[in-house]
Motif scaffolding. Structure first.
Motif, short mmCIF file in Angstrom:
data_model
loop_
_atom_site.label_atom_id
_atom_site.label_comp_id
_atom_site.label_asym_id
_atom_site.label_seq_id
_atom_site.Cartn_x
_atom_site.Cartn_y
_atom_site.Cartn_z
N ILE A 61 -27.83 -24.45 33.61
CA ILE A 61 -28.00 -23.55 32.31
C ILE A 61 -29.11 -22.44 32.74
N GLU A 62 -29.36 -21.39 31.82
CA GLU A 62 -30.42 -20.58 31.80
C GLU A 62 -31.73 -20.94 31.20
N ARG A 63 -32.63 -20.78 31.69
CA ARG A 63 -34.05 -21.39 31.00
C ARG A 63 -34.09 -21.02 29.63
N LYS A 64 -33.78 -19.66 29.22
CA LYS A 64 -33.85 -19.27 28.02
C LYS A 64 -33.18 -20.04 27.07
N ARG A 65 -32.11 -20.55 27.41
CA ARG A 65 -31.37 -21.46 26.24
C ARG A 65 -31.96 -22.56 25.88
N ARG A 115 -28.31 -38.74 23.94
CA ARG A 115 -27.11 -38.40 23.67
C ARG A 115 -26.15 -38.96 24.92
N LEU A 116 -26.58 -38.84 26.02
CA LEU A 116 -25.48 -39.20 27.30
C LEU A 116 -25.85 -40.62 27.49
N GLY A 117 -26.73 -41.40 27.11
CA GLY A 117 -26.87 -43.02 27.21
C GLY A 117 -27.16 -42.98 28.87
N VAL A 118 -27.51 -42.16 29.75
CA VAL A 118 -27.81 -42.74 30.90
C VAL A 118 -29.15 -41.77 31.48
N PRO A 119 -29.89 -42.12 32.66
CA PRO A 119 -30.88 -41.39 32.94
C PRO A 119 -30.62 -39.89 33.43
N VAL A 120 -31.46 -39.07 33.01
CA VAL A 120 -31.01 -37.72 33.22
C VAL A 120 -32.46 -37.05 33.94
N ASP A 121 -32.19 -36.23 35.01
CA ASP A 121 -33.27 -35.62 35.89
C ASP A 121 -33.26 -34.21 35.44
N VAL A 122 -34.34 -33.59 34.81
CA VAL A 122 -34.27 -32.33 34.27
C VAL A 122 -35.42 -31.57 35.25
N SER A 123 -35.07 -30.47 35.99
CA SER A 123 -35.83 -29.73 36.70
C SER A 123 -35.59 -28.25 36.57
N ILE A 124 -36.46 -27.33 37.16
CA ILE A 124 -36.00 -25.89 37.38
C ILE A 124 -36.33 -25.35 38.53
N ASP A 125 -35.66 -24.61 39.08
CA ASP A 125 -35.45 -23.96 40.36
C ASP A 125 -36.44 -22.57 40.36
N ALA A 126 -36.52 -22.10 41.38
CA ALA A 126 -37.35 -20.63 41.61
C ALA A 126 -36.46 -19.48 40.83
N ALA A 127 -35.30 -19.42 40.62
CA ALA A 127 -34.50 -18.44 39.76
C ALA A 127 -34.69 -18.80 38.23
N SER A 128 -35.65 -19.62 37.95
CA SER A 128 -35.70 -20.11 36.28
C SER A 128 -34.23 -20.67 35.91
N PRO A 138 -27.33 -32.94 53.83
CA PRO A 138 -28.15 -33.94 54.31
C PRO A 138 -29.62 -33.25 54.08
N GLY A 139 -30.54 -34.38 53.96
CA GLY A 139 -31.77 -33.80 53.71
C GLY A 139 -32.06 -33.82 52.23
N GLY A 140 -31.32 -34.17 51.34
CA GLY A 140 -31.49 -34.27 49.72
C GLY A 140 -31.21 -33.23 49.17
N GLY A 141 -30.87 -32.24 49.88
CA GLY A 141 -30.77 -30.88 49.21
C GLY A 141 -31.88 -30.07 48.60
N PRO A 142 -31.70 -28.83 48.01
CA PRO A 142 -33.31 -28.19 47.73
C PRO A 142 -34.07 -28.85 46.79
N ARG A 143 -35.34 -28.76 47.24
CA ARG A 143 -36.43 -28.93 46.28
C ARG A 143 -36.52 -28.27 44.91
N LEU A 144 -36.54 -29.20 43.85
CA LEU A 144 -36.50 -28.55 42.60
C LEU A 144 -37.85 -28.70 41.86
N GLN A 145 -38.50 -27.44 41.49
CA GLN A 145 -39.76 -27.84 40.85
C GLN A 145 -39.70 -28.58 39.47
N ARG A 146 -40.68 -29.43 39.14
CA ARG A 146 -40.79 -30.01 37.83
C ARG A 146 -41.23 -28.83 36.96
N SER A 147 -40.73 -28.99 35.75
CA SER A 147 -41.15 -27.76 34.65
C SER A 147 -41.77 -28.55 33.38
#
Length: 430
Positions: free
Chosen positions: A144-148, A114-127, A91-100
């Motif tokens: 996945i880890e950001r370094k990938r 590749r997937l043919g659907v809309p994709v939401d990409v974001s990064i959290d505080a733990a990178s 409830p509440g929409g889950g944690p807020r993810l920062q745009r990157s």
């Protein structure tokens, strides 16, 4: 019209440094631009394509394709990522993810293609990067880890380029200092030689061309010194040889009965003796008079006092310079003497400037026409003007005064006086 030399430094050191710094900065800028706009972008694009292929496998797994392994943990380990096929936000929409800035790498576009659907990409505080997209089973989330997805050590390249550039600039500056120091020493020696001083510590150094110039300067100084010594010896000998018959003539006239003709002859002999003294003074120049720190104001006031109390000196009470006191006093005496000869009122003023001290001698005499002033500095010149009529002298006063000024790195100039006559300005560097 704007010219390149109007906006570039004037000094040799600054220009040489600019020639080294400007290419290094330009190359650094071009390399940085290419690295980020071409190479780095291509690397990130390849990473995005790899992640998009792995995300497609996760999408197929979550959609229940029979040809994929059913072991979820094995698939996550093989792809080096974690995922949920049917994520349910609290409830509440889950944690807020920062745009990157992941959007800038093209990752979002590659995933959606590749997937043919809309994709939401974001990064959290733990990178950790989060990809969310809809599927038959619900919302799929991949982590996945950001370094990938992005090259996180790209700034190391710029740091190393900057460090290496600074090292090259340091070496270039050290080299320029060595070369310019040789040129500055050559300039100081030339200035000292021009003022009649020696530079015993001066030795040719630096590049081959600078050494050649230094040797040529030393050779020129030796030749000029030899020429001046030869001239002095010759005129001293002539003066000595002429003094002997002049002395005999004076003795002979002294034994004769006094008449108007004898008085005129004695006056002529006195003029000849004075001329010989002035010729010898002109030939000797400043020989035996070494440069020392002195107070120009005191020297000028002493010289003016010799002409009587009516010669008033105005200006600062002290003017410290380095020069030859005998030569300077003789030059000031010559200037004041010229004013006294040709005028009824003479004023002497002192001025202390930021780089030089000036002595101005003004009179209310007939003056000299502007087109004849340079001629007045010629040795033995006597202008056929009002300033030379019915006066004695050899025409060496201004010549000696200007030679003295230039030997000290200054100059002597003539101009119109506020009193209506001539103004002689003696300029001497501090």
């Amino acid at each position: 019209m704007m010219r390149l030399r109007d906006i570039t430094p004037r000094g040799l050191y600054a220009r040489s440094l600019l020639m080294v710094v400007a290419p290094v900065v330009l190359i650094l800028a071009l390399m940085t631009w290419y690295y980020y706009s071409s190479h780095l972008a291509e690397v990130n694009r390849k990473l995005a394509q790899s992640i998009a292929r792995d995300a497609a496998l996760v999408q197929s797994y979550c959609d229940g394709r029979p040809d994929l392994p059913v072991d979820r943990d094995q698939l996550a380990a093989d792809l080096d990522m974690t995922f949920d096929c049917a994520r349910v936000d609290p409830p509440g929409g889950g944690p807020r993810l920062q745009r990157s800035f992941a959007y800038r790498s093209g990752l979002k576009e590659e995933l959606e293609t590749r997937l043919g659907v809309p994709v939401d990409v974001s990064i959290d505080a733990a990178s950790m990067l989060h990809f969310r997209f809809p599927s038959a089973s619900g919302t799929v989330e991949i982590r996945i880890e950001r370094k990938r997805a992005l090259t996180v050590n790209s700034h190391f390249f710029i740091v190393w380029v900057i460090i290496s550039s600074l090292m090259m600039l340091g070496l270039a500056v050290a080299f320029l200092n060595q070369q310019v120091r040789s040129i500055l020493r050559l300039s100081e020696a030339a200035r000292a030689f021009g003022r009649g001083r020696d530079a015993p510590d001066f030795r040719p150094s630096g590049a081959t061309e600078v050494r050649d110039a230094a040797r040529a300067l030393i050779d020129m100084k030796s030749r000029l010194t030899a020429f001046a010594d030869q001239r002095t010896s010759m005129l001293a000998g002539v003066s000595h040889d002429l003094r002997t018959p002049l002395t005999r003539l004076k003795l002979s006239l002294a034994m004769m009965e006094e008449t108007e003709e004898l008085a005129a002859a004695r006056a002529d002999l006195d003029d000849m003796a004075m001329m010989l003294d002035e010729y010898l003074t002109f030939a000797r120049g400043e020989d035996g008079d070494e440069p020392v720190p002195l107070d120009l104001a005191v020297l000028v006031r002493e010289a003016a006092a010799g002409f009587g109390p009516h010669i008033v000196v105005t200006g600062p009470a002290s003017l410290e310079i380095t020069g030859r006191p005998l030569a300077l006093k003789r030059a000031v005496n010559n200037l004041i003497s010229n004013g006294v000869k040709y005028a009824t009122e003479v004023r002497v003023s002192l001025v202390s400037g930021p780089r030089a001290a000036e002595v101005h001698v003004e009179d209310d005499g007939p003056g000299i026409a502007p087109e004849r002033r340079e001629e007045a500095f010629r040795p033995f010149a006597r202008l056929d003007e009002a300033r030379t009529q019915n006066t004695s002298g050899t025409g060496l006063g201004l010549t000696l005064a200007r030679d003295t000024a230039r030997a000290h790195g200054g100059d002597l100039r003539l101009s119109d006086s506020a009193l209506g006559g001539l103004r002689a300005s003696l300029r001497l560097p501090h």
